[in-house]
Design an enzyme around this catalytic site. Structure first.
Site, PDB file in Angstrom:
ATOM      1  N   ASP A 171       0.254  12.152   4.242  1.00 41.86           N
ATOM      2  CA  ASP A 171      -1.040  12.341   4.890  1.00 41.86           C
ATOM      3  C   ASP A 171      -1.084  11.734   6.292  1.00 41.86           C
ATOM      4  O   ASP A 171      -0.356  10.807   6.619  1.00 41.86           O
ATOM      5  CB  ASP A 171      -2.170  11.758   4.032  1.00 41.86           C
ATOM      6  CG  ASP A 171      -1.917  10.320   3.592  1.00 41.86           C
ATOM      7  OD1 ASP A 171      -0.741   9.941   3.417  1.00 41.86           O
ATOM      8  OD2 ASP A 171      -2.889   9.564   3.417  1.00 41.86           O
ATOM      9  N   GLU A 229      -2.041   8.453   0.873  1.00 41.18           N
ATOM     10  CA  GLU A 229      -1.777   7.014   0.845  1.00 41.18           C
ATOM     11  C   GLU A 229      -2.818   6.232   1.638  1.00 41.18           C
ATOM     12  O   GLU A 229      -3.100   5.070   1.338  1.00 41.18           O
ATOM     13  CB  GLU A 229      -0.382   6.729   1.416  1.00 41.18           C
ATOM     14  CG  GLU A 229       0.074   5.286   1.291  1.00 41.18           C
ATOM     15  CD  GLU A 229      -0.466   4.367   2.381  1.00 41.18           C
ATOM     16  OE1 GLU A 229      -0.717   3.179   2.090  1.00 41.18           O
ATOM     17  OE2 GLU A 229      -0.649   4.837   3.522  1.00 41.18           O
TER      18      GLU A 229
END
Length: 396
Positions: free
Chosen positions: A83, A141
């Site tokens: 991400d 995350e």
């Protein structure tokens, strides 16, 4: 360097141009946490091109690849995250983000590209390794509750004997690696305090309940938690990062909002700070005659490396990079949801130096001009494969 290490090195060098191309594509098209649908689809496509079977749909936007060697052995998991962050990319390069307000400012694009190269390596060398390599391409995350806990609940660690992960780290120079046994990265929790008093004219404070005064007293009291309540040999941080109150110079603020974070390395200290914070908030507001609301948002637990696996890191790192380039790191008050894997399976989280001022890779993580020395991806792949193979070849 052993014959097997020479073979691994040659294979990874052959893949390096692809790693760079993969990383730069991801860097141009970042997606935020829990929204990585196109990123996940793109990763699955690259895995298919490499001949790997990707399992999707069971892990949010995460992907799992299982590669079995031809010999019996342990199951070892390797993890990368995918991400981006809500930051405007300010770099001047041909691979800067094309998505307004979103960029890969933490190196997750490099982590994913590294694991793609590792997938190709293991899929092409099934005759050369023992057991199973389970590759975890993890989403989300950066934002709690994080993608790791979702993947763990979906069973990605079932049957896993060890788990390893890396973070490309620009504060460390390219060519170095770092980790430590035990607590490595802190837990990170966030809190919000809303104070409600009674507003009024700045010239008539006696008719008000001034929330700026109350908030200021609260900040001062909160700063005593670490210095006067926490055992000094247990590292901890309590920070107030936002103080919002008032609109003009002659009106006493009716409302005040404080936002802050708590960083700690063990659950007893974490719990103690939470309890003390709640008491200070409640008692300070009562003392001044104000109402309050207090919310603690529990974040990731601390990253705690297994002692034996950390010892393996120092041994493998010294073999691969030289003893002088392997660092016994200090604990760092930055959080990582790799902690959820380590709560369940022995493993080690490691930093790989990616800083190089000569290439512009000198900015901190989450900076709008963040970049990495892309050669660090090769070091990350070497380290992850080295850890996995050292563990797999231990006597039963």
């Amino acid at each position: 360097m052993t014959i097997q290490q020479q073979h691994t090195e040659s294979a990874l060098q052959h893949q390096f141009s692809k790693m760079v191309a993969w990383r730069r594509h991801m860097h141009q098209y970042p997606e935020l946490s829990f929204r990585e649908r196109e990123t996940s689809s793109w990763i699955a496509g690259r895995l298919k091109e490499l001949g790997c079977e990707a399992k999707t749909g069971e892990y949010g936007n995460g992907i799992v690849v299982s590669i079995a060697g031809e010999q019996e052995g342990p199951c070892i998991a390797l993890r990368a995250d995918m991400d981006g962050l809500p930051i405007q990319d300010e770099k001047s390069c041909d691979y800067s983000s094309k998505v307004p307000g979103v960029m890969h400012a933490c190196g997750h694009d490099g982590h994913t590209s590294t694991l793609l190269a590792i997938a190709d390596y293991y899929n092409s060398n099934r005759d050369k390794f023992r057991g199973e390599r389970r590759l975890l391409f993890q989403h989300a995350e950066e934002v709690t509750p994080g993608g790791a806990i979702e993947m763990v609940k979906a069973g990605v660690l079932n049957g896993v004997d060890a788990v390893y992960g890396v973070h490309l780290w620009t504060p460390l120079p390219y060519g170095t690696v770092a980790s430590r046994p035990g607590p490595f990265m802190s837990a990170a929790d966030e809190f919000v305090i809303d104070i409600e008093g009674k507003g009024g004219h700045g010239g008539m404070p006696h008719a008000t309940v001034d929330t700026i005064v109350i908030g200021s007293a609260m900040v001062q009291a909160i700063q005593s938690i670490v210095s006067r309540n926490v055992n000094p040999i247990h590292p901890a941080v309590v920070t107030i990062g936002s103080f919002q109150a008032g609109t003009t110079n002659n009106v006493i603020a009716e409302k005040c909002r404080l936002k802050g974070t708590v960083r700690s390395f063990d659950e007893d200290t974490r719990r103690q700070i939470h309890e003390r914070l709640a008491a200070i908030v409640q008692q300070t507001c009562e003392m001044y005659g104000a109402a309050c609301q207090y919310e603690m948002r529990i974040g990731y637990p601390p990253v705690v490396n297994d002692g034996q696996e950390a010892e393996r890191f120092f041994r493998v790192g010294s073999e691969l990079f030289g003893e002088d380039f392997v660092i016994n790191a200090d604990p760092i008050t930055v959080a990582e949801d790799f902690s959820y894997y380590l709560e369940r399976v022995p493993g080690c989280f490691m930093f790989v130096g990616a800083g190089n001022p000569e290439t512009g890779a000198s900015f901190a993580h989450h900076h709008p001009r963040f970049d990495i020395d892309e050669r660090a991806m090769l070091d990350a792949a070497r380290l992850l494969i080295g850890m996995a193979e050292h563990r797999a070849n231990m006597p039963a």
